[in-house]
Motif scaffolding. Structure first.
Motif, PDB file in Angstrom:
ATOM      1  N   ASP A 143       0.929  -1.183  -0.057  1.00  0.00           N
ATOM      2  CA  ASP A 143       0.042   0.138   0.048  1.00  0.00           C
ATOM      3  C   ASP A 143       0.849   1.308   0.139  1.00  0.00           C
ATOM      4  O   ASP A 143       0.484   2.149  -0.881  1.00  0.00           O
ATOM      5  CB  ASP A 143      -1.083  -0.022   1.234  1.00  0.00           C
ATOM      6  CG  ASP A 143      -1.875  -0.927   1.058  1.00  0.00           C
ATOM      7  OD1 ASP A 143      -2.298  -1.491   0.016  1.00  0.00           O
ATOM      8  OD2 ASP A 143      -2.771  -1.439   2.000  1.00  0.00           O
ATOM      9  N   GLY A 144       2.117   1.242   0.707  1.00  0.00           N
ATOM     10  CA  GLY A 144       2.758   2.275   0.794  1.00  0.00           C
ATOM     11  C   GLY A 144       3.554   2.645  -0.407  1.00  0.00           C
ATOM     12  O   GLY A 144       3.711   3.844  -0.873  1.00  0.00           O
ATOM     13  N   VAL A 145       3.817   1.583  -1.276  1.00  0.00           N
ATOM     14  CA  VAL A 145       4.385   1.763  -2.516  1.00  0.00           C
ATOM     15  C   VAL A 145       3.411   2.444  -3.527  1.00  0.00           C
ATOM     16  O   VAL A 145       3.682   3.232  -4.160  1.00  0.00           O
ATOM     17  CB  VAL A 145       4.709   0.416  -3.224  1.00  0.00           C
ATOM     18  CG1 VAL A 145       5.230   0.642  -4.513  1.00  0.00           C
ATOM     19  CG2 VAL A 145       6.050  -0.119  -2.510  1.00  0.00           C
ATOM     20  N   ARG A 146       2.166   1.937  -3.506  1.00  0.00           N
ATOM     21  CA  ARG A 146       1.059   2.379  -4.316  1.00  0.00           C
ATOM     22  C   ARG A 146       0.815   3.938  -4.130  1.00  0.00           C
ATOM     23  O   ARG A 146       0.767   4.678  -5.167  1.00  0.00           O
ATOM     24  CB  ARG A 146      -0.334   1.481  -4.092  1.00  0.00           C
ATOM     25  CG  ARG A 146      -0.132  -0.067  -4.867  1.00  0.00           C
ATOM     26  CD  ARG A 146      -1.607  -0.607  -4.573  1.00  0.00           C
ATOM     27  NE  ARG A 146      -1.259  -2.095  -5.130  1.00  0.00           N
ATOM     28  CZ  ARG A 146      -1.444  -2.282  -6.479  1.00  0.00           C
ATOM     29  NH1 ARG A 146      -1.650  -1.348  -7.396  1.00  0.00           N
ATOM     30  NH2 ARG A 146      -1.275  -3.257  -6.932  1.00  0.00           N
ATOM     31  N   GLU A 147       0.652   4.250  -2.837  1.00  0.00           N
ATOM     32  CA  GLU A 147       0.598   5.729  -2.304  1.00  0.00           C
ATOM     33  C   GLU A 147       1.589   6.374  -2.864  1.00  0.00           C
ATOM     34  O   GLU A 147       1.452   7.393  -3.434  1.00  0.00           O
ATOM     35  CB  GLU A 147       0.161   5.856  -1.090  1.00  0.00           C
ATOM     36  CG  GLU A 147      -1.073   4.982  -0.603  1.00  0.00           C
ATOM     37  CD  GLU A 147      -2.459   5.789  -1.195  1.00  0.00           C
ATOM     38  OE1 GLU A 147      -2.428   6.957  -1.237  1.00  0.00           O
ATOM     39  OE2 GLU A 147      -3.504   5.241  -1.211  1.00  0.00           O
ATOM     40  N   GLY A 148       2.934   5.782  -2.614  1.00  0.00           N
ATOM     41  CA  GLY A 148       4.221   6.591  -2.931  1.00  0.00           C
ATOM     42  C   GLY A 148       4.241   6.838  -4.299  1.00  0.00           C
ATOM     43  O   GLY A 148       5.004   7.835  -4.668  1.00  0.00           O
TER      44      GLY A 148
END
Lengths: 171, 794
Positions: A143-148
């Motif tokens: 999720d962090g990668v997707r948001e980032g």
């Protein structure tokens, strides 16, 4: 008079038959480059047209797609949304500066291993944004990668393998 | 020589081999169109009409000409004598199709916002942009036609000389009486109407053109970010009157196409003309916002579909009626796009009677044309949405209604009611597997629990099963559809003296990974390392014969040509090897890069030895020419018919209308796979592109014909944050159409996923009385649908 210094605001400004030009001195991929540019020149066009670093691609005109992402002083920046004069004195890394003598950067390697690119047009910007993201955050999850990476668009991969690659490279 | 029974025995095909395209793309080494260094090139910028429909009463270029760096400004009138022919439409689907003249620069009237009315030529891209500001056009705005219904009414006739906005009507009704009788006798008669909104293809690389002339000998090289360098060469020669043998077309690295680079565009022909006129290189690079008016858009049609069934929900007839929006002009294959779906409105269901009619009209909007799937996503959407409606009418599950109607496996090859022969299929296992992947039973139970508990967060499950026709195409079939070109593909396989391999293909990749896959096909057969195979493409001087890349054709047509050329070159090599071994060619086999005599394994010669012997030509058998090279042009006998089952799970917050895509599973069948990694990659991207139509993307036009979502800030190409991981699996049903048993996968994801998501959205909202939902299912659209149904929390 062509080439005559007109005034000095931080850097020299010249008048030429084409209007004002401003001297920009910037370290790009470890090399100091000093070039006269029109003050309105976008960083993306400066890198591509003045320095010949065409790996930085341009995919939109609204700062939306992120294809032009480079590192400015180590942090990702969309080079279509900066003027070349704004990087005067800064350290810029483009995709051309990422791979070293030993081969691809781990992020490039992970993109290759995970099939995280197809047409490859968004890839330089995506890789640079990912390098910055991984550098900034430890313990990234999917999720962090997707948001980032929300500011970088890819039309080919559906992002599944990009997320996989960034997670692999972050380990 | 003995040909083995299995098509692939070398251990290379079927491997998830990493791509050889990657290093150049990952390092910035790859050269896209705007990366080309062209010293002395002039930059072109286009003055585009801001009005959707306007008479041009005058153009004042004097201010523009005064701008530093501006060399010239041309209007449509200035260039009127330049064109040998209007921009081409290669698919006149009916003999009486109406096709307005379409020139690179409009003359007298602009017919959509984006129509080029003048062109600035300058020494830099900045100067060209400055010049645009100085061109003053006196427009007289006219009423704009922006909807297909308004177009059909002929309230305003856009092209006065045609007398109507209707371009053509195309019916496909093999047995009209049978269809009528089936509907009369039907227990259930479902009628549904759907609208496919306009979509902007938006490959990440905008288009671009560069033309390098050689004024003294007449040569001209056209570089374009195109999917079709070969077709473009023929069409550009005809449009501008340049002798074809003097024209070379090169597609450099191309940053995605999705159909929108399958065209002959005004800027390509215009830059050629300007390069000719100025005698120096000329270039143009599209900006993203400009693309809304300079590059084709997709879908844009209104569909009515009717299903007739018996009491058990067994289909007896399907009738589909389309009203399709061509935009202001007919682009290269636009009229044929609805026809690519025309045969598939009964989906993968066994239906005796079939009726399809399409009417296509002009509007004052950006021209439409092929966009990933081209006609087949539209057909799949219609039948799959309607099947859910039928399931409700019959009172059975959406899985069960499909299983009852699938073409039985024993009926293949299947004679379809629309007149096609489906090559091979086995549909139920794909649906079973997709249900398993998504956890169908568990999710259905969860949905029932939530409904029983009166939850306002609704779960919806949507199935889309599909079959598509791809591998365009048998040339004779294309002829029967009035298409102006063939559907063959060409390949050359060349074994170099050092036993390295060159493959020349007429396919023109733009992200698909052809270099990797084509290398694998050849390496598998020859027993060489795939890295020793170089694939040459996308340059008409290197690869003179080709029909290019679109319609999921490259593997099943182009790859097959490569497979056949490899066989042909092996046959020749075997003749030489047999001569060297003093054996019969028929007794030789090629395994692991070595020719040996069957039964006497000690008698062998490596392919490398044969390659060098063919090069030196010192001792070749009588009648055998030096060198190892074979060329094949293959025209397939039929289309291929990939299929699969996709299931989406969505969650909808009743209060906000927000649709959350929770899970997605798919089981696809594209026959034998060359590289499963690339198959999955194509599915990932394709599925997301289809989901985007369902949930996010729309080229929004106002009543004046202005695009309100022209750039990527307003047009919602999804980012990673909106997307989820998909669960994929496959079955393998080889195609009998080609020797490799392959089908095609480039468009499958997009064809299937839109309907799966929309069926899930409607399924989620069914308890609220919602039966229909417009695309994209934005929070606003969802709330409107809930309110219209009179249900839900406010």
């Amino acid at each position: 008079m062509p080439g005559t210094p007109l005034l000095e605001v931080g850097r020299l400004v010249h008048m030429t038959p084409w209007g004002f030009v401003m001297e920009v001195s910037v370290t790009v991929n470890g090399e100091v480059r000093t070039v006269d540019v029109e003050p309105r020149t976008l960083l993306a066009h400066f890198l591509r047209d003045e320095l010949g670093l065409t790996g930085t691609n341009i995919g939109c005109d609204t700062s939306s797609c992120g294809a032009c992402t480079v590192l400015v002083d180590g942090r990702s920046a969309k080079s279509c949304t900066m003027l070349a004069v704004q990087v005067d004195g800064a350290d810029v890394t483009t995709i051309e500066g990422l791979a070293g003598k030993d081969g691809l950067h781990p992020m490039q390697e992970a993109f290759h291993e995970c099939h995280a690119l197809q047409c490859g047009y968004c890839t330089p910007g995506m890789v640079m944004a990912a390098v910055s993201l991984v550098d900034e955050y430890s313990d990234l999850d999917a999720d962090g990668v997707r948001e980032g990476l929300e500011g970088n668009l890819c039309r080919c991969t559906g992002y599944q393998n990009i997320v996989k690659a960034v997670l692999a490279a972050s380990e | 020589m003995t040909v083995t029974d299995t098509p692939f025995a070398g251990g290379v095909v079927g491997e998830a081999r990493l791509r050889k395209e990657d290093p150049a793309l990952l390092t910035g080494e790859a050269k896209f169109i705007d990366d080309l260094e062209l010293p002395g090139a002039l930059w072109v910028a286009c003055v585009r009409s801001p009005h959707a429909h306007a008479r041009i009463n005058g153009i004042d270029t004097s201010d523009a000409l005064a701008v530093d760096g501006v060399i010239a400004v041309y209007t449509g009138t200035d260039l009127a004598d330049t064109w040998a022919a209007p921009l081409p439409c290669a698919w006149p689907v009916t003999d009486d199709m109406k096709n307005p003249d379409h020139f690179p620069v409009a003359q007298g009237k602009a017919n959509y916002a984006g129509d080029i009315v003048a062109v600035v030529v300058a020494t830099s891209r900045y100067a060209a942009a400055d010049g645009l500001e100085g061109v003053v056009v006196d427009y007289e705005p006219l009423d704009a036609v922006v909807s297909v219904e308004d177009a059909e009414s002929d309230r305003v006739v856009i092209h006065e000389d045609l007398g109507t906005n209707v371009s053509y009507e195309w019916p496909l009704i093999p047995d009209p009486e049978g269809v009528d009788a089936a509907f009369e006798a039907a227990t259930h008669h479902v009628t549904e109407t759907y609208v496919h909104q306009r979509l902007i293809p938006a490959p990440m690389e905008p288009r671009g053109v560069a033309v390098v002339p050689a004024p003294h000998n007449g040569d001209m090289t056209l570089y374009s970010s195109t999917q079709i360098p070969h077709v473009l060469k023929v069409m550009a020669a005809l449009t501008l009157g340049v002798p074809e043998q003097k024209l070379r077309v090169i597609a450099p690295s191309v940053g995605g196409g999705f159909g929108c680079k399958l065209n002959v565009y005004a800027e390509e022909i215009l830059c050629m003309a300007l390069a000719q006129r100025h005698g120096v290189p000329v270039r143009w690079t599209e900006s993203r916002t400009e693309a809304a008016g300079s590059t084709i858009q997709g879908r844009a049609q209104r569909q009515t579909i009717e299903l007739a069934s018996d009491a058990d929900g067994k289909l007896t007839a399907v009738r589909a009626t389309l009203l399709a929006d061509m935009g202001a002009y007919l682009q290269l294959v636009a009229p044929g796009v609805p026809l690519l779906g025309a045969f598939l409105y009964h989906g993968l269901y066994d239906v005796p009677f079939y009726s399809f009619t399409c009417k296509s009209v002009f509007t004052n909007l950006t021209p439409t044309d092929a966009y990933r799937g081209a006609g087949r996503p539209e057909a799949t959407y219609a039948i799959e949405r309607a099947m859910d409606a039928l399931a409700v009418a019959v009172g059975v599950g959406t899985d069960e209604i499909r299983s009852r109607n699938f073409i039985p496996t024993e009926k293949f090859p299947y004679d379809s009611p629309a007149g096609l022969v489906f090559d091979s299929g086995d549909y139920q296992p794909a649906l079973d597997r997709a249900k398993e992947l998504i956890g169908w039973d568990t999710r259905m139970a969860e949905q029932a629990e939530r409904r029983a508990a009166g939850s306002t967060t609704h779960l919806g499950l949507g199935i889309s099963t599909y079959v598509e026709m791809c591998g365009l195409a048998p040339s004779r079939v294309l002829a029967s559809l009035n298409y102006a070109a063939g559907g063959w593909e060409s390949a050359t396989v060349r074994i170099l003296p050092t036993c390295k391999i060159q493959v020349v293909t007429g396919a023109s990749p733009h992200g698909q990974g052809h270099e990797t896959c084509w290398s694998m096909i050849v390496a598998d057969r020859l027993g060489v390392d795939p890295d020793d195979v170089e694939v040459l493409h996308s340059d008409t001087a290197i690869s003179p014969l080709g029909m290019d890349t679109y319609g999921s054709r490259s593997l099943s047509v182009g790859g097959t040509a490569i497979w056949m050329a490899t066989e042909k070159v092996v046959e020749k090599a075997a003749t030489i090897a047999a001569h060297m071994l003093e054996a019969n060619p028929e007794d030789l086999e090629l395994t692991g890069g070595v020719f040996s005599v069957k039964g006497s394994p000690e008698a062998e010669v490596p392919l490398a030895g044969v390659a060098f012997a063919a090069f030196t030509a010192h001792d070749l058998p009588d009648g055998v020419e030096p060198n190892l090279e074979a060329q094949v042009t293959w025209d397939p006998p039929n289309f291929t018919f990939p299929f699969g089952a996709h299931i989406a799970l969505v969650e909808i917050d009743e209060a906000t209308g927000a649709v959350d895509l929770v899970d997605y599973a798919a089981c696809d069948d594209c026959g034998n796979q060359i590289n499963p990694m690339i198959v999955e990659g194509q599915l990932h991207g394709g599925i997301v592109q289809g989901i985007a139509q369902a949930l996010w993307e729309e080229a929004i036009y106002d009543e004046d014909g202005q695009c309100r979502s022209a750039n990527l800030a307003d047009y919602l190409v999804p980012s990673a944050a909106e997307c989820i991981d998909m669960k994929l699996d496959h079955t393998v049903t080889p195609s009998p159409t080609n020797p490799m048993g392959v089908k095609g996968i480039g468009e499958a994801g997009t064809i299937a996923s839109t309907a799966a998501v929309m069926n899930a959205v409607v399924d989620a909202l069914r308890p609220l009385g919602v039966t229909e939902m417009a695309m994209p299912a934005s929070p606003m659209a969802v709330r409107r649908a809930i309110e219209a149904a009179g249900g839900g929390a406010s």
